[in-house]
Design a protein around this motif. Sequence first.
Motif, short mmCIF file in Angstrom:
data_model
loop_
_atom_site.label_atom_id
_atom_site.label_comp_id
_atom_site.label_asym_id
_atom_site.label_seq_id
_atom_site.Cartn_x
_atom_site.Cartn_y
_atom_site.Cartn_z
N ALA A 85 0.93 -1.24 -0.04
CA ALA A 85 0.04 -0.03 -0.14
C ALA A 85 0.77 1.43 -0.10
CB ALA A 85 -0.80 0.05 1.37
N GLY A 86 0.40 2.35 -0.41
CA GLY A 86 0.88 3.59 -0.50
C GLY A 86 0.73 4.30 0.78
N PRO A 87 1.23 5.40 0.87
CA PRO A 87 1.17 6.18 2.29
C PRO A 87 -0.25 6.39 2.57
CG PRO A 87 2.72 7.33 0.75
CD PRO A 87 1.88 6.35 -0.19
N ARG A 88 -1.36 6.85 1.98
CA ARG A 88 -2.69 7.00 2.45
C ARG A 88 -3.45 5.85 2.72
NH1 ARG A 88 -8.27 7.34 -0.09
NH2 ARG A 88 -7.59 6.01 -1.61
N GLY A 89 -3.15 4.59 1.94
CA GLY A 89 -3.89 3.48 2.53
C GLY A 89 -3.23 2.80 3.77
N SER A 90 -2.02 3.04 4.01
CA SER A 90 -1.24 2.62 4.77
C SER A 90 -1.68 3.29 6.36
CB SER A 90 0.39 2.55 4.57
OG SER A 90 0.80 2.02 3.74
N LEU A 91 -1.86 4.56 6.17
CA LEU A 91 -2.15 5.21 7.42
C LEU A 91 -3.64 4.94 7.71
CD1 LEU A 91 -1.60 7.40 9.53
CD2 LEU A 91 -2.41 9.33 7.72
N LEU A 92 -4.59 4.91 6.71
CA LEU A 92 -5.88 4.57 6.97
C LEU A 92 -6.15 3.30 7.69
CD1 LEU A 92 -7.97 5.82 3.98
CD2 LEU A 92 -7.86 6.67 6.13
N GLU A 238 -10.15 -2.93 -1.03
CA GLU A 238 -10.62 -1.88 -1.88
C GLU A 238 -11.10 -0.19 -1.20
OE1 GLU A 238 -13.37 -3.47 -4.36
OE2 GLU A 238 -11.97 -4.98 -5.34
N ALA A 239 -11.77 -0.64 -0.06
CA ALA A 239 -12.39 0.53 0.60
C ALA A 239 -11.09 1.52 1.04
CB ALA A 239 -13.25 0.26 1.45
N LEU A 240 -10.14 0.78 1.54
CA LEU A 240 -9.10 1.42 2.19
C LEU A 240 -8.06 1.93 1.15
CD1 LEU A 240 -8.18 -1.04 5.17
CD2 LEU A 240 -9.18 1.65 5.35
N GLY A 241 -8.44 1.59 0.01
CA GLY A 241 -7.33 2.10 -1.21
C GLY A 241 -5.95 1.15 -1.30
N LEU A 242 -5.84 0.13 -0.94
CA LEU A 242 -4.63 -0.74 -0.64
C LEU A 242 -4.36 -1.19 -2.00
CD1 LEU A 242 -5.26 -2.55 2.67
CD2 LEU A 242 -4.45 -0.06 2.35
#
Length: 302
Positions: A85-92, A238-242
């Motif tokens: 995952a990228g930064p956004r998905g990782s943090l979420l 998918e919802a977390l954007g992973l």
Amino acid sequence: MNILLIAGGWSPERDVSLLGAEQIEGALRRLGHQVRRFDPEGGLHGIFDAAQGQDFAFLNLHGSPGEDGLVQALLETIPLPYQGAGPRGSLLALDKAAAKAVFVRAGLATPAWEFVSANRIASWHPRLPYPLVLKPNRGGSSVGVAFVNNEAERITQLARPEVLGQDLIAEVCIHGVELTCGVLEGKTLPPILIRPKAGSFFDYASKYLPGASDEICPAPVDAATTRKLQEMAQTAHEALGLADYSRSDFLMDGAGKLWILETNTLPGMTATSLLPQEAAAVGLSFEDLLAELIRLGMRKHS
């Protein structure tokens, strides 16, 4: 390929990260790669020098930094491709309260919860009924997790060193069977049923002491439950954007209802960890799995 293997860090899961890195390094070398190690324990500033001459970064960090997206954000400034995952998905995903809000919005059942910031723990009285599960909001490997049945136990647990100074979440306690299910390149893997041999749940010792738990893959559940687990894991991913892979943890209550607890963006990666076991069940060796994660990470970058 020259691979920068990033492991260690300063979270309570440091030892687990380093243990997995030993096995990952061996597998990467067997695949013909050159491996350089970087441990961010002394700070992240060294990552730029460590990345010189490297083609890919393989992340095996647990907690912060790593699962919070900070290392990924730094790698993207270089840029150096990495898996997962990228930064956004990782943090979420790492922030349990944020992830649960995303789960609810995506229509996934998750135990009711309260977020408790560190600065109000002393004055906090739960709105939810006992029994409750208390967890560090950004922790992993079950470090600091506790079950509380009344006010006296709550006060005792909040004074433990493992949770002092941390934001927490309190969840309604769901009694049931523990299950986990991975996603690899958008494909769900066979779920695993987990039976700790001691204690009331899949705690730190149950996760990492050899033989402390029975981990049955594929899980001995009916086809409908398997499909539901896989659908929920995919929806969470998918919802977390992973990207590339993840592993979601569940409880199945006595009525057969599935509840999602959390999603891991950098799941454990020893040869006997949960996601590698699931990959092995569909014919992927540990080396095959690492090679696939590198391929997916490189594809993202290109």
